[in-house]
Design a protein around this motif. Structure first.
Motif, PDB file in Angstrom:
ATOM      1  N   PRO A  48      -6.629   1.125  -2.651  1.00  0.00           N
ATOM      2  CA  PRO A  48      -7.381   2.371  -2.855  1.00  0.00           C
ATOM      3  C   PRO A  48      -8.497   2.321  -3.884  1.00  0.00           C
ATOM      4  CG  PRO A  48      -5.080   2.877  -2.521  1.00  0.00           C
ATOM      5  CD  PRO A  48      -5.173   1.378  -2.557  1.00  0.00           C
ATOM      6  N   LYS A  49      -8.241   1.855  -5.099  1.00  0.00           N
ATOM      7  CA  LYS A  49      -9.280   1.853  -6.133  1.00  0.00           C
ATOM      8  C   LYS A  49     -10.448   0.953  -5.741  1.00  0.00           C
ATOM      9  CE  LYS A  49      -6.273   2.986 -10.056  1.00  0.00           C
ATOM     10  NZ  LYS A  49      -5.758   2.555 -11.369  1.00  0.00           N
ATOM     11  N   PHE A  50     -10.127  -0.244  -5.250  1.00  0.00           N
ATOM     12  CA  PHE A  50     -11.167  -1.177  -4.825  1.00  0.00           C
ATOM     13  C   PHE A  50     -11.919  -0.622  -3.619  1.00  0.00           C
ATOM     14  CE2 PHE A  50     -12.484  -4.756  -2.114  1.00  0.00           C
ATOM     15  CZ  PHE A  50     -13.316  -5.432  -2.993  1.00  0.00           C
ATOM     16  N   PHE A  51     -11.183  -0.004  -2.688  1.00  0.00           N
ATOM     17  CA  PHE A  51     -11.774   0.537  -1.463  1.00  0.00           C
ATOM     18  C   PHE A  51     -12.817   1.610  -1.782  1.00  0.00           C
ATOM     19  CE2 PHE A  51     -11.626   4.149   1.487  1.00  0.00           C
ATOM     20  CZ  PHE A  51     -12.085   3.554   2.652  1.00  0.00           C
ATOM     21  N   TYR A  52     -12.447   2.595  -2.593  1.00  0.00           N
ATOM     22  CA  TYR A  52     -13.375   3.700  -2.888  1.00  0.00           C
ATOM     23  C   TYR A  52     -14.589   3.211  -3.683  1.00  0.00           C
ATOM     24  CZ  TYR A  52     -10.044   7.113  -1.117  1.00  0.00           C
ATOM     25  OH  TYR A  52      -9.211   7.847  -0.307  1.00  0.00           O
ATOM     26  N   ALA A  53     -14.371   2.273  -4.608  1.00  0.00           N
ATOM     27  CA  ALA A  53     -15.487   1.750  -5.405  1.00  0.00           C
ATOM     28  C   ALA A  53     -16.481   1.002  -4.519  1.00  0.00           C
ATOM     29  CB  ALA A  53     -14.960   0.830  -6.510  1.00  0.00           C
ATOM     30  N   LYS A  81      -0.595  11.426   2.152  1.00  0.00           N
ATOM     31  CA  LYS A  81      -1.900  11.868   2.654  1.00  0.00           C
ATOM     32  C   LYS A  81      -3.049  11.090   2.018  1.00  0.00           C
ATOM     33  CE  LYS A  81      -2.667  15.829  -0.475  1.00  0.00           C
ATOM     34  NZ  LYS A  81      -2.923  17.291  -0.493  1.00  0.00           N
ATOM     35  N   TYR A  82      -2.877  10.608   0.789  1.00  0.00           N
ATOM     36  CA  TYR A  82      -3.942   9.857   0.143  1.00  0.00           C
ATOM     37  C   TYR A  82      -4.093   8.470   0.767  1.00  0.00           C
ATOM     38  CZ  TYR A  82      -3.524  13.635  -3.188  1.00  0.00           C
ATOM     39  OH  TYR A  82      -3.485  14.897  -3.754  1.00  0.00           O
ATOM     40  N   LYS A  83      -2.998   7.889   1.196  1.00  0.00           N
ATOM     41  CA  LYS A  83      -3.077   6.617   1.924  1.00  0.00           C
ATOM     42  C   LYS A  83      -3.654   6.836   3.325  1.00  0.00           C
ATOM     43  CE  LYS A  83       0.763   4.462  -0.555  1.00  0.00           C
ATOM     44  NZ  LYS A  83       2.139   3.897  -0.456  1.00  0.00           N
ATOM     45  N   ARG A  84      -3.280   7.960   3.961  1.00  0.00           N
ATOM     46  CA  ARG A  84      -3.839   8.272   5.283  1.00  0.00           C
ATOM     47  C   ARG A  84      -5.344   8.486   5.193  1.00  0.00           C
ATOM     48  NH1 ARG A  84       0.506  11.947   5.467  1.00  0.00           N
ATOM     49  NH2 ARG A  84      -0.923  13.718   5.539  1.00  0.00           N
ATOM     50  N   LEU A  85      -5.815   9.022   4.077  1.00  0.00           N
ATOM     51  CA  LEU A  85      -7.246   9.250   3.894  1.00  0.00           C
ATOM     52  C   LEU A  85      -8.001   7.913   3.867  1.00  0.00           C
ATOM     53  CD1 LEU A  85      -9.278  11.529   3.531  1.00  0.00           C
ATOM     54  CD2 LEU A  85      -9.012  11.283   1.058  1.00  0.00           C
ATOM     55  N   ILE A 143     -15.425   3.773   8.887  1.00  0.00           N
ATOM     56  CA  ILE A 143     -16.773   3.949   8.338  1.00  0.00           C
ATOM     57  C   ILE A 143     -17.041   2.885   7.277  1.00  0.00           C
ATOM     58  CG2 ILE A 143     -18.233   5.503   6.983  1.00  0.00           C
ATOM     59  CD1 ILE A 143     -16.905   7.823   8.420  1.00  0.00           C
ATOM     60  N   PHE A 144     -16.030   2.571   6.474  1.00  0.00           N
ATOM     61  CA  PHE A 144     -16.163   1.525   5.456  1.00  0.00           C
ATOM     62  C   PHE A 144     -16.547   0.189   6.085  1.00  0.00           C
ATOM     63  CE2 PHE A 144     -14.044  -2.067   3.392  1.00  0.00           C
ATOM     64  CZ  PHE A 144     -14.625  -2.042   2.135  1.00  0.00           C
ATOM     65  N   MET A 145     -15.882  -0.180   7.184  1.00  0.00           N
ATOM     66  CA  MET A 145     -16.179  -1.451   7.842  1.00  0.00           C
ATOM     67  C   MET A 145     -17.591  -1.452   8.419  1.00  0.00           C
ATOM     68  SD  MET A 145     -13.778  -3.587   7.401  1.00  0.00           S
ATOM     69  CE  MET A 145     -14.332  -4.824   8.585  1.00  0.00           C
TER      70      MET A 145
END
Length: 424
Positions: A135-140, A228-232, A239-241
């Motif tokens: 999560p932290k790496f993903f959003y950054a 729900k935060y993991k589902r998000l 979209i990230f990919m």
């Protein structure tokens, strides 16, 4: 399964399907899923307590007695019977009954499905990509890629007018559809890889039809077992990919200094942004479902909206009790306003295009076949816009009228049945 006619409700011994799985959903509810048939239900703590007592040996009377002790309130055998057999639990095959239960059609709003990649065929790729979705790496990285692409496009002088007159020949089609297919496939693989990171089963990747247009899809229905935060993260993984893919393509621009690359990235970014639309079943809709913790947001919000209308125009009790209720009613209101406004404005200002849409479709196909080398982006875009709005009009009109027709038909059948009973 024992026949209902052979026992009193209290003597019946209920049984759960061997394929039932239970997951905590939030602090107040649980998710009950039929692993084989694909049905899943969100149930309350009380129903979950009942299901935990169903072991294939206890009769309903015993379950009712134990529930009375746990709840410190009288629970009748008839209530437990109705809970298990007269609702969704038996209809979905969670509780075994005499009725035949069919498998759930995953993503029923997508039709004419074709499986392109089996789940096991992308397992290794998903394992390799899974670390990207911490999560932290993903959003950054998500924000970094987005800012980079926007800065790149805004800092360059993209001549859209010049691009509009590019000939849509074989080479142009190869570039555009090559990027489109690769980005959309990576989009779905992103959803599957995010599932892999959170130890959630992912299904196949395929191609189907949605809103009269071809779309890729990935089966990630098992994602409801995580928070729900993991589902998000799973929702935004596609979209990230795509953003990661466009960023890699931008390197080609710096190598060959061809503005066409940037123009194609810009076009695809527009399509990627459209995925955030919360009113159609795109990624934005599923993200909103997860943020509100409501798996059936459209159905539940429409039902609450109907109850609110009933309350406003009659003396019933207000169904709006929490902030979440107000948000869901607002969502349904905006959704229906968009549909009705679009239908009304189309009839008022675009009635000719609606009437002649079939003719325009035939003309477009003829032009593509006969004049492939001379077609430009502008001419293709003009033809598509001529067809897109009328087809969207018909879709929204059908969506608006279908519930009304179904309701009218049910009332007609009810009156017919009532008439037959009173007559005979």
């Amino acid at each position: 399964m024992q026949s209902f006619n052979a026992f009193e409700p209290g003597l019946l011994i209920p049984q759960l399907s061997a394929d039932v799985e239970f997951y905590p959903f939030d602090s107040n509810t649980y998710l009950v899923k039929h692993g084989l048939l694909g049905h899943q239900l969100r149930v309350s703590k009380a129903i979950m307590q009942v299901l935990e007592l169903v072991d294939g040996e206890r009769p309903i009377q015993t379950i009712a007695t134990q529930m009375s002790v746990q709840l410190k309130s009288a629970v009748s055998s008839q209530l437990v019977f109705d809970m298990l057999y007269k609702g969704r639990l038996s209809q979905c095959g969670i509780v075994l009954s005499e009725q035949t239960v069919a498998s759930k059609k995953a993503d029923a709003y997508i039709w004419a499905k074709i499986i392109l990649l089996k789940a096991h065929q992308i397992d290794k790729l998903c394992d390799w990509l899974a670390p990207l979705f911490r999560p932290k790496f993903f959003y950054a990285l998500f924000m970094l890629l987005l800012v980079y692409l926007l800065t790149l496009i805004l800092s360059q002088s993209i001549d859209i007018a010049k691009f509009a007159h590019w000939k849509f020949g074989p080479s142009m089609a190869l570039y555009f559809y090559g990027i489109f297919i690769l980005s959309t496939l990576l989009h779905e693989i992103g959803h599957a890889a995010a599932c892999r990171h959170f130890n959630v089963r992912h299904g196949h990747i395929g191609l189907g039809m949605y809103l009269l247009a071809p779309v890729f899809f990935a089966d990630v229905s098992d994602a409801w077992r995580v928070s729900k935060y993991k589902r998000l993260v799973i929702d935004l993984a596609g979209i990230f990919m795509e953003l990661l893919f466009y960023s890699l393509i931008s390197v080609v621009y710096f190598c060959i200094d061809n503005q066409l690359v940037l123009q194609l990235i810009l076009l695809r970014l527009i399509g990627t942004t459209a995925n955030l639309n919360p009113f159609l079943r795109f990624d934005g809709y599923w993200a909103l479902c997860d943020l509100t913790n409501e798996p059936n947001l459209r159905t539940k919000s429409n039902a609450l909206f109907q109850q609110t209308l009933t309350w406003l125009f009659s003396s019933t009790k207000s169904p709006l009790k929490t902030t979440r209720d107000y948000l869901m009613v607002t969502y349904a209101s905006v959704s229906w306003f968009v549909i009705i406004f679009f239908i009304a404005s189309s009839l008022l200002y675009n009635s000719g295009a609606i009437m002649y849409a079939p003719h325009h479709l035939v003309r477009l196909i003829e032009r593509i076949i006969q004049n492939w080398d001379t077609i430009t982006i502008t001419s293709i875009w003009q033809s598509i816009t001529q067809l897109l709005l009328p087809l969207l009009f018909y879709y929204m009109l059908i969506r608006l009228l279908t519930p009304l027709v179904i309701r009218f038909w049910k009332r007609l059948q009810h009156r017919k049945l009532h008439y037959m009973r009173t007559r005979y």
